[in-house]
Design a protein around this motif. Structure first.
Motif, PDB file in Angstrom:
ATOM      1  N   GLU A 108       0.044   2.682  -5.912  1.00  0.00           N
ATOM      2  CA  GLU A 108      -1.381   2.600  -5.772  1.00  0.00           C
ATOM      3  C   GLU A 108      -1.824   1.399  -6.242  1.00  0.00           C
ATOM      4  O   GLU A 108      -3.330   1.187  -6.102  1.00  0.00           O
ATOM      5  CB  GLU A 108      -1.927   3.653  -6.518  1.00  0.00           C
ATOM      6  CG  GLU A 108      -1.758   3.796  -8.203  1.00  0.00           C
ATOM      7  CD  GLU A 108      -2.355   4.952  -8.651  1.00  0.00           C
ATOM      8  OE1 GLU A 108      -1.808   5.593  -9.447  1.00  0.00           O
ATOM      9  OE2 GLU A 108      -3.820   5.132  -8.711  1.00  0.00           O
ATOM     10  N   TYR A 109      -1.274   0.635  -7.045  1.00  0.00           N
ATOM     11  CA  TYR A 109      -1.856  -0.752  -7.240  1.00  0.00           C
ATOM     12  C   TYR A 109      -1.418  -1.877  -6.445  1.00  0.00           C
ATOM     13  O   TYR A 109      -1.075  -3.097  -6.862  1.00  0.00           O
ATOM     14  CB  TYR A 109      -1.292  -1.130  -8.679  1.00  0.00           C
ATOM     15  CG  TYR A 109      -1.703   0.037  -9.733  1.00  0.00           C
ATOM     16  CD1 TYR A 109      -0.653   0.876 -10.398  1.00  0.00           C
ATOM     17  CD2 TYR A 109      -3.123   0.314 -10.146  1.00  0.00           C
ATOM     18  CE1 TYR A 109      -1.010   1.949 -11.435  1.00  0.00           C
ATOM     19  CE2 TYR A 109      -3.456   1.157 -10.940  1.00  0.00           C
ATOM     20  CZ  TYR A 109      -2.526   2.121 -11.684  1.00  0.00           C
ATOM     21  OH  TYR A 109      -2.704   2.719 -12.583  1.00  0.00           O
ATOM     22  N   TRP A 110      -1.661  -1.767  -5.151  1.00  0.00           N
ATOM     23  CA  TRP A 110      -1.225  -2.716  -4.218  1.00  0.00           C
ATOM     24  C   TRP A 110      -2.195  -4.072  -4.366  1.00  0.00           C
ATOM     25  O   TRP A 110      -1.585  -5.051  -4.172  1.00  0.00           O
ATOM     26  CB  TRP A 110      -1.355  -2.080  -2.851  1.00  0.00           C
ATOM     27  CG  TRP A 110      -2.678  -1.590  -2.386  1.00  0.00           C
ATOM     28  CD1 TRP A 110      -3.089  -0.460  -2.553  1.00  0.00           C
ATOM     29  CD2 TRP A 110      -3.511  -2.209  -1.609  1.00  0.00           C
ATOM     30  NE1 TRP A 110      -4.401  -0.356  -2.017  1.00  0.00           N
ATOM     31  CE2 TRP A 110      -4.631  -1.458  -1.471  1.00  0.00           C
ATOM     32  CE3 TRP A 110      -3.659  -3.655  -1.152  1.00  0.00           C
ATOM     33  CZ2 TRP A 110      -5.647  -1.782  -0.836  1.00  0.00           C
ATOM     34  CZ3 TRP A 110      -4.758  -3.852  -0.617  1.00  0.00           C
ATOM     35  CH2 TRP A 110      -5.831  -3.095  -0.282  1.00  0.00           C
ATOM     36  N   MET A 159       0.666  -1.281   0.103  1.00  0.00           N
ATOM     37  CA  MET A 159      -0.026  -0.139   0.003  1.00  0.00           C
ATOM     38  C   MET A 159       0.843   1.286  -0.009  1.00  0.00           C
ATOM     39  O   MET A 159       0.414   2.240  -0.834  1.00  0.00           O
ATOM     40  CB  MET A 159      -0.691   0.030   1.222  1.00  0.00           C
ATOM     41  CG  MET A 159      -2.145  -0.877   1.160  1.00  0.00           C
ATOM     42  SD  MET A 159      -2.854  -1.033   2.680  1.00  0.00           S
ATOM     43  CE  MET A 159      -4.296   0.436   2.446  1.00  0.00           C
ATOM     44  N   GLY A 160       2.280   1.045   0.786  1.00  0.00           N
ATOM     45  CA  GLY A 160       2.826   2.398   0.625  1.00  0.00           C
ATOM     46  C   GLY A 160       3.697   2.748  -0.640  1.00  0.00           C
ATOM     47  O   GLY A 160       3.944   3.560  -0.817  1.00  0.00           O
TER      48      GLY A 160
END
Lengths: 448, 332, 312
Positions: free
Chosen positions: B291-293, B287-288
């Motif tokens: 944005e495509y986590w 997530m960090g």
């Protein structure tokens, strides 16, 4: 360097001595520094830029009408301030984050920003649900948080009146809460539609929707007790299909429908309702409807009651009387191709509050202020904004007037604007509860 | 003989190192990472219990978030409605009780079926709970959720202590203690005749019935135990998170529980623990960084299923087995 | 007069019951229920075909629906404002096509290797696919909402008993019926259809009789995916294509499968009608409860008749 072999005992001794010395220095240093910052020497202003985290909906239904305009304004104002030299000489480094992902993800993000990234301030949050969860973190984690768009009145209120203010030392809401929208709507309806017999409500099923309806209903009970509520609907936030709700509303036949639907939900609802012939017989009263004529376009129906979440409107205050609005609208339009809407004005208010509070605090302490100092100074601050004046009160809420009007098609604009002949501005004291008194209690205490 | 002793020693050394590591972790990690680790521990407890149902009994539930939510909301609603009783020694048993009741009811319905029926039923029931928690706004806070403040412990209130200090101090050791207790308890369950019976049911239901094992009843017990572990994890989690929302009852969250268990490996007892810890950090890292986590998490899951079905701990265990076998054949 | 002293937003409070004054709206409610049922029918039909023939519960089915929606929305927006009807309507089919393609890839790379493995792995891998798809959609079409109301606006409204009703909704219902009948005929009359039904009834026997399980499985998966994508495309003229909006239809499709029975096409029809009407009438009469009612019904059916109304 001489290679002396220290034996273990000697090492421990010297380490211990160093530790004690450091500890003593630290303790005495803290002790000796005077409480009143004014007496201190000039504090150095750091050279690194200010880490300003801005959080807004960048994906999903709320992005295009809301989150992105808000973020655009942050970018615009950060650039403006940097051009003017920054805040106390420090440039602003704007870090933008997406508010999507739900309350839980936002709590974790907030924690990461304050504890790990050590940002100087967080400006953000549109969703009242996010605000409710995040504001307690300001004091818990020791970070400065300025909520810029969420509206629920319970955010800063206690359990009974009078309640202690402020609720959060380091948490602010740099705008007025939904009280102004819903009290304003009720006052407007009483003035312009005094003969209606029934209302209904369709509001999103979370704090924002529930609380908006609560304040509206409480106010209507006081002002127009003869009006009946024929039904309330509660679609979850980000519902995409309102057809069943629209038909149900049409079946209940209210004169006016109150709605706090916002963002993509409001647009979708309006479009679907248009397609189903809803507006042939029913009027909507939008507690925050100002962006949607522009979003929906020329098909947006006339005679809808629209409240501007304050006095935020690209045509008000009139540009010839209020140059700041003129500048704001023109600059925003030049950059982004659309007129600014109330999320933009709210974003302005948040970043302007931070700037002015930091500058004022910095002038008082003679250097870069701590977040506690910024918070102290922010109370009582009155800031010029493109919409008029914003004041931050002791309860860490903003106080604003509210603007309500009817939608009307005119030839000058490609979408309906607010009819200038029937615009009402209700002053702040009529629509904001006094400090420390719960909104509901305040309204119930009105003499009829 | 000498070889045997040699193989036994490293294991205990490893255990000791690991335990010591856990105890001294607050000194080593930053506040933020320690809180993350605590999240991982609470999920580890959940996954440990979940694996009793999945790995040992062979039932895949896509609805265990419901019991997690039962524990978490048990705590949160006590904070809202019984603030005088908001202390740890009451809350933990309360959470266990609530999750016991709900998993008993839901489990009773579910264990009458197997395989896909079971999974769908568990999913549907958890979504029922989700919908109820979501819609009863005035009771549960709806989608806004409820705030969970720092509890008192046996009369001692943490007045003036901020949550990060609370989490880095007392709560960390409390959580660690509960975790080890849960781990030892699970080891006991799994090694007991009950645990063996569960495995027999998993391997061959018909044969187990013929031996005299009451299949449905044992499945229900396993379900309830796993539900209580999930509720315990949920309650412990609520203090770390400070906030509970209906999302934890949603089936996607239940899917994450399954993911964690698989990630670690469901054939090894400690597998789910490893999986939960890794998943917590993996998700946050993903997530960090992008944005495509979800892509990363999803792709990892797919690769895991395709390539390493025994999970990380399982795969590691196999590797260790291979190595020691190699040494054994060499020594022989 | 306000009936209760406190807030009408409390569930079951007297004033939260709707005062129904317009009996003429009832046909509209029923029609709305049918309209909603039409979508859910297409989605759950696809889900059931995949479930019946391959034994796989496709957790990524909602993502295929979303993919179809985005593709159709993008195509319609890409066509000019005044494009003719003969372009806009076929544009909806692009949704079905892209979902079919994604389905093909999914089946080949993800499901096929799982045939031999336990059921749990299949569920897990489709769950992984769901997570993957969310971001794939985001990567291809971006994070914003896509509105494409062309096909809706063109048809306008008719009046039923004095109440306006969009013609597009009727169009969707008719289309769903047509698709339903076509699938039924396909399953009953064509050779492939019969083979698919054979596999779903008894997989081992079908293999023993020499049916090409692999190819037929792929076909079934692609067909199911195409149906989901088509449903997504049909919804786009009224609702915006949004990230994550495949989740709710997925849950509803599960409920249909639960109510109607695993793998049963007749069950999909009945289940969809139940779901659609419950939602429409529920919102009209008991707006507080909405989705919870559906889960309650599903649970009751699961407890009383666990294989669903028409399941085996």
């Amino acid at each position: 360097m001489s290679k002396r072999k220290m034996d273990r005992r000697q090492f421990l001794k010297s380490a211990g001595a160093a530790g004690i010395a450091l500890g003593a220095a630290g303790v005495s240093g803290g002790y000796l520094r005077p409480k009143k910052a004014a007496a201190a020497k000039k504090r150095p202003i750091p050279k690194e830029p200010i880490k300003l985290a801005a959080i807004s909906f960048l994906t999903g239904a709320a992005a295009a009408p809301f989150g992105i305009p808000g973020m655009n304004t942050y970018k615009m104002m950060a650039e403006e301030y940097n051009k003017q030299g920054g805040i106390l000489g420090r440039k602003i480094d704007l870090l933008s984050y997406d508010e999507a992902g739900g309350v839980d993800a936002q709590v974790k993000l907030c924690r990461k920003l304050i504890l790990d990234e050590r940002v100087d301030v967080i400006l953000g949050y549109i969703s009242s649900a996010d605000c409710k969860a995040i504001l307690p973190l300001s004091d818990e984690l020791g970070g400065l948080i300025m909520a810029y768009d969420c509206g629920t009145h319970v955010l800063m209120e206690g359990d009974a009146s009078p309640y202690k203010v402020p609720k959060y030392t380091l948490g602010f809401r740099t705008k007025a809460h939904l009280g102004i929208d819903n009290v304003g709507l009720a006052l407007f309806i009483k003035k312009y539609l005094p003969n209606i017999k029934s209302v209904a409500g369709i509001n999103p099923d979370y704090a924002w929707g529930r609380d908006s309806w609560l304040i509206f209903e409480t106010t209507m009970k006081k002002l127009m007790p003869q009006v009946k509520v024929v039904g309330t609907w509660w679609p979850p936030l980000f519902t995409t299909d309102y057809t069943a709700h629209i038909s149900a509303l049409m079946g209940a036949q209210p004169d006016v429908v109150h709605s706090a639907l916002w963002g993509g939900d409001a647009v979708t609802f309006t479009k679907q309702a248009l397609g189903m012939g809803f507006f042939e017989k029913i009027k909507m009263a939008w507690s925050r409807g100002e962006p949607y004529p522009q979003e929906v376009g020329k098909e947006y129906p006339e005679e809808q009651i629209i409240c501007c979440a304050g006095t935020h409107y690209f045509l008000y205050p009139p540009h010839d009387k209020w140059p700041l609005n003129k500048w704001f609208v023109e600059d925003y339009t030049r950059r982004y191709g659309k007129y600014p809407t109330y999320p933009c004005y709210h974003a302005y208010q948040a970043i302007a509050t931070y700037k002015h509070a930091a500058e004022r605090a910095g002038a008082l302490v003679g250097g870069w202020p701590t977040i506690e100092e910024i918070s102290e100074v922010a109370v009582g601050l009155s800031i010029e904004t493109p919409s008029g004046h914003l004041m931050i009160r002791e309860d860490h809420n903003g106080v604003e007037d509210v603007l309500v009007g009817f939608s009307k098609r005119v030839s000058d604009f490609p979408f309906p604007i607010l009819d200038p002949n029937r615009l009402e501005v209700f002053p702040a004291h009529m629509v904001n509860p006094p400090v420390g008194i719960r909104t509901v209690d305040w309204i119930n205490g009105w003499r009829a | 003989m000498a070889l045997k002793r040699f193989l036994m020693r490293p294991r205990f050394i490893i255990y000791a190192v690991v335990i010591l590591g856990f105890v001294f972790l607050p000194r080593l990690l930053s506040t933020f990472n320690l809180i993350l680790f605590e999240y991982g521990l609470t999920f580890a407890i959940v996954a440990l219990g979940f694996n009793l149902l999945l790995g040992y009994t062979g039932l895949l539930s896509f609805g265990h978030g419901a019991y997690f939510a039962a524990g978490a909301y048990g705590v949160a609603m006590t904070a809202k409605y019984f603030p005088a009783h908001f202390s740890l020694e009451i809350l933990i048993p309360a959470a266990l009780l609530v999750s016991l009741i709900i998993s008993a009811i839901f489990g009773f319905v579910c264990v009458r079926h197997t395989r896909i029926f079971f999974s769908i039923l568990a999913l549907a029931l958890s979504m029922l709970l989700y919908a109820l928690v979501f819609k009863f706004y005035h009771v549960t806070g709806g989608s806004d959720g409820l705030y969970v403040k720092i509890p008192s412990v046996f009369g001692y209130t943490f007045e003036g202590v901020r949550r990060p200090q609370f989490l880095m101090g007392f709560y960390y050791y409390f959580l660690l203690g509960v975790f080890f207790a849960a781990l030892i308890l699970m080891k006991g369950i799994v090694s007991s005749p009950f645990g063996k019976a569960l495995q027999a049911i998993r391997d061959n239901e018909v044969r187990a019935e013929l031996i005299g094992i009451r299949v449905r009843r044992y499945r229900l017990y396993a379900f309830i135990i796993s539900g209580m572990y999930a509720g315990l994890g949920g309650a412990l989690w609520s203090f770390v998170n400070g906030h509970v929302t209906p999302d934890v009852a949603h089936w996607v969250f239940s899917g994450e529980i399954v993911y964690m268990t698989l990630l670690g490996g469901f054939a090894v007892l400690a597998g789910p623990v490893v999986g939960a810890l890794i998943f917590t950090f993996l998700k946050l890292y993903a997530m960090g960084s992008t944005e495509y986590w979800m892509l990363i998490i999803g792709a990892t899951l797919i690769i895991l299923v395709l390539v390493l079905p025994a999970g990380i701990a399982g795969g590691f265990a196999k590797l260790v087995a291979k190595i020691s076998q190699h040494f054994a054949t060499r020594a022989a | 007069m306000f009936v209760t002293p406190s807030y009408s937003s409390i569930p079951f409070a007297k004033s939260s019951r709707v005062v129904q004054r317009n009996e003429k709206m009832w046909p509209i409610y029923i029609l709305n229920g049918l309209y909603f049922a039409a979508f859910i029918f297409l989605i759950s039909l696809g889900l059931n075909i995949i479930l019946g023939v391959m034994g796989v519960l496709n957790l990524a089915h909602g993502s295929l629906y979303a993919t179809g929606a985005f593709m159709a929305a993008w195509t319609i927006v890409a066509l000019d404002e005044g494009a003719s009807i003969f372009l806009i309507y076929p544009a909806l089919l692009t949704g079905a096509v892209i979902a079919a393609i994604f389905g093909l890839f999914m089946e080949y790379f993800l499901i096929r290797p799982m045939y031999k493995r336990a059921l749990e792995y299949q569920l897990l891998i489709t769950f992984g696919a769901l997570l993957l798809f969310e971001d794939v959609i985001k990567m291809i079409w971006g994070g914003e909402a896509l509105y494409a109301s062309g096909p809706f606006d063109v048809l306008g409204r008719i009046h039923i008993l004095g109440n306006p009703y969009p013609l597009y909704f009727l169009f969707v219902m008719i289309l769903a019926v047509v698709v339903g009948i076509s699938i039924w005929l396909f399953m009953v009359k064509t050779k492939i259809g019969v083979m698919l039904r054979a596999i779903s009834l008894d997989r081992e026997m079908a293999t023993a009789m020499g049916l090409k399980i692999d190819k037929l499985g792929t076909f079934a998966f692609v067909l199911g995916a195409a149906l989901a994508g088509f449903a997504g495309a049909l919804v786009v003229p009224t609702t915006p294509a949004l990230l994550g909006f495949g989740m709710e239809p997925l849950i509803l499709a599960f409920i249909v499968v639960v109510i109607g029975g695993l793998g049963s096409l007749k069950g999909a029809l009945v289940g969809s009608l139940v779901v659609g009407q419950t939602r429409s009438i529920g919102i009209a009469l008991f707006p507080e409860i909405e989705l919870a009612v559906l889960f309650l019904i599903a649970t009751v059916i699961l407890v009383v008749r666990p294989q669903g109304l028409f399941g085996r």
